[in-house]
Design an enzyme around this catalytic site. Sequence first.
Site, PDB file in Angstrom:
ATOM      1  CG  ASP A  33      -5.935   3.435   6.462  1.00  0.00           C
ATOM      2  OD1 ASP A  33      -6.038   3.013   5.293  1.00  0.00           O
ATOM      3  OD2 ASP A  33      -6.583   4.409   6.891  1.00  0.00           O
ATOM      4  CG  HIS A  73      -9.432   2.827   4.480  1.00  0.00           C
ATOM      5  ND1 HIS A  73      -8.404   3.529   3.905  1.00  0.00           N
ATOM      6  CD2 HIS A  73     -10.567   3.505   4.169  1.00  0.00           C
ATOM      7  CE1 HIS A  73      -8.887   4.594   3.281  1.00  0.00           C
ATOM      8  NE2 HIS A  73     -10.196   4.596   3.412  1.00  0.00           N
ATOM      9  CD  GLU A 105     -11.816   7.434   1.364  1.00  0.00           C
ATOM     10  OE1 GLU A 105     -11.721   8.552   0.849  1.00  0.00           O
ATOM     11  OE2 GLU A 105     -10.853   6.848   1.902  1.00  0.00           O
TER      12      GLU A 105
END
Length: 416
Positions: free
Chosen positions: A79, A149, A213
């Site tokens: 991440d 990410h 995202e």
Amino acid sequence: AFNGVQALFRLLPPAIYGKRGLPEGTVIACAETQDAPRFAFRGMMLDVARTWMDADAVKRYIDLLSYHNINKLHLHLTDDEGWRIEIRSHPELAEVGGFRGGDSPVKAIYGKWFERYGGYYTQEEMRDIVRYAAVRNIEVIPEIDLPGHSRTVGTVHPEIRCAYAADTAATAGYDYRNAWCVAREENYALLGDILGEICGLFPSEYIHIGGDECPKTRWTSCPRCRKRLAELGVPHDSLASSVGRLQSYFTERVEAYLKARGRRAIGWDEILDDNPDSDATVMSWRGVEGGQTAAVRGRDAVMTPNQYLYFDYRQSLEPDEPGAWRLLTIDQVYRYEPIPEGLNEAQRRHIIGVQANLWTEYVEDESMLQYMLLPRLDALSELQWCRPEAKDYDRFLKNIEHMFAFYDAAGYNYST
């Protein structure tokens, strides 16, 4: 057979999990049990990218899952905050990206600011974890979160980012861009190295590719990405509104790589966007709509909606209760129905499972990890296993008292 043995253990006094073991002469009554799980995919996710948990902690986590008949451990390995798996062809990813703070180029987002801290799993450690899980009927599914990410890998390899200068003026010179450039061809060679080793480490049929995202609008500032969009047939005046096509292009290429190696891609529900031809399995996290859409399209889905199955949310409204801002009580978990309304019988069969996720922004150590899990993990277990007609919340609450005795004997931290 494994699940049958677990059922037998649950008939024994909780002392079986204590250091002293069962008293001599312990007896259980003869019984016959007819039982089978509702869902084949019964998952629990652990985020080790944000808060590092060593191999022994992961094994203790596996022990808890196996007791609850959970058969998939989804490991969130990368991440913005860390890279937790050794890649031998690119050792710098873990050796640098596995640590943050202090003299590490990876910025500390929370936690210790002036001390270098973290860790990563060597390949031997990860093989040992996979073997440990397999003995306990658990399949380990790795996640390399792509194409967003990815701030850590972008810090270690700045060249993977898009071809425009980041605005670092307001961030003390730190580059916060966290997405791979999807038009840079060399990036796919690097991804091939990474995913090739991941496939070699994990025997699971699934490789999780993230997909959530991603700040797609940043690709409109990249000349390479704009050119790739034009090559994909997107008119110049539609580049801004059609930039999502770039993520589907990226997903298609990664999915094809995994298919060629006999694996199946699985990802968060954003992989549905602008991607009608993919057959990757969908994890529906933004609500139930992603799973419903996938099933209607004939694609498999695992239901993991945040409002019911995010175990980083707090369990009560007490001022000192740990967790994120949102409330998720045990009864909310238990009462959730995973099959979305409006699906026909063929579509319902594409809802292959249920998973809860434990993100670790708010988890400081293993004791807090257990607290966030328990006893919501018990509600998840029944949700994954029991058909609606077999669920009974009052009966479940009575059984929780037995579980508390088990947790006490085993030394687990839990919420009451």
